[in-house]
Design an enzyme around this catalytic site. Structure first.
Site, PDB file in Angstrom:
ATOM      1  N   CYS A 108       0.865  -1.167   0.000  1.00  0.00           N
ATOM      2  CA  CYS A 108       0.000   0.000   0.000  1.00  0.00           C
ATOM      3  C   CYS A 108       0.906   1.223   0.000  1.00  0.00           C
ATOM      4  O   CYS A 108       2.122   1.087   0.053  1.00  0.00           O
ATOM      5  CB  CYS A 108      -0.901  -0.018   1.235  1.00  0.00           C
ATOM      6  SG  CYS A 108      -2.324   1.078   1.112  1.00  0.00           S
ATOM      7  N   CYS A 152      -4.070  -0.632  -2.916  1.00  0.00           N
ATOM      8  CA  CYS A 152      -4.481   0.721  -3.283  1.00  0.00           C
ATOM      9  C   CYS A 152      -3.901   1.031  -4.659  1.00  0.00           C
ATOM     10  O   CYS A 152      -2.886   0.454  -5.058  1.00  0.00           O
ATOM     11  CB  CYS A 152      -4.052   1.759  -2.247  1.00  0.00           C
ATOM     12  SG  CYS A 152      -2.300   2.144  -2.205  1.00  0.00           S
ATOM     13  N   CYS A 202       4.524   0.186  -7.713  1.00  0.00           N
ATOM     14  CA  CYS A 202       5.035  -1.095  -7.219  1.00  0.00           C
ATOM     15  C   CYS A 202       6.402  -1.396  -7.821  1.00  0.00           C
ATOM     16  O   CYS A 202       6.577  -1.358  -9.033  1.00  0.00           O
ATOM     17  CB  CYS A 202       4.064  -2.212  -7.585  1.00  0.00           C
ATOM     18  SG  CYS A 202       4.554  -3.826  -6.971  1.00  0.00           S
TER      19      CYS A 202
END
Length: 143
Positions: free
Chosen positions: A8, A80, A87
């Site tokens: 997240c 999210c 990422c």
């Protein structure tokens, strides 16, 4: 052992809730980690609402995703949209899964504690389903 990473943005709420539930439902079939792309501490309301459901995450820490680049994860779950976009690339064959949950601290018209409880419950059902469908009871590798 199956390894799961939950990502997240801040590693303060959603990913902490998911880590707690995934580890709870997986038991000894998985190691579950959580991290953020811009970590800023575990939210006390996340600890509180998990304790209300009998899960202690008070020992969790808020970690940066880069800390886990050397771990061969089987699953990387982003919870999210911001984390999915930022990422890091993990040098493994990890299956990536995205399921965006509302930010429990920022839902207009809903007080923070109620919001945390609502998001906790959504994550709980996601975690139950994930473990039931992805981790076999016989401790063998997930397929």
């Amino acid at each position: 052992m199956i390894r799961i990473l939950v990502l997240c943005t801040g590693n303060s709420a959603r990913s902490q809730l998911a880590q707690g539930y995934l580890q709870h439902f997986a038991g000894n079939r998985a190691e579950v980690y959580s991290a953020g792309v811009a970590p800023h501490g575990v939210n006390p309301l996340a600890v509180q609402v998990m304790a209300e459901d009998g899960i202690d995450i008070a020992h969790h820490t808020s970690n940066h995703a880069d800390e886990y680049l050397d771990i061969p994860f089987d699953y990387v779950i982003t919870v999210c949209d911001n984390a999915r976009e930022q990422c890091p690339i993990y040098p493994s064959n990890a299956t990536t899964i995205h399921h965006s949950f509302p930010d429990p601290g920022h839902q207009p018209g809903v007080d923070a504690l109620t919001s945390f409880r609502q998001v906790r419950d959504q994550i709980k059902y996601f975690a139950q389903d994930f473990i039931a469908t992805r981790l076999p009871e016989n401790d063998g590798p997930a397929h």
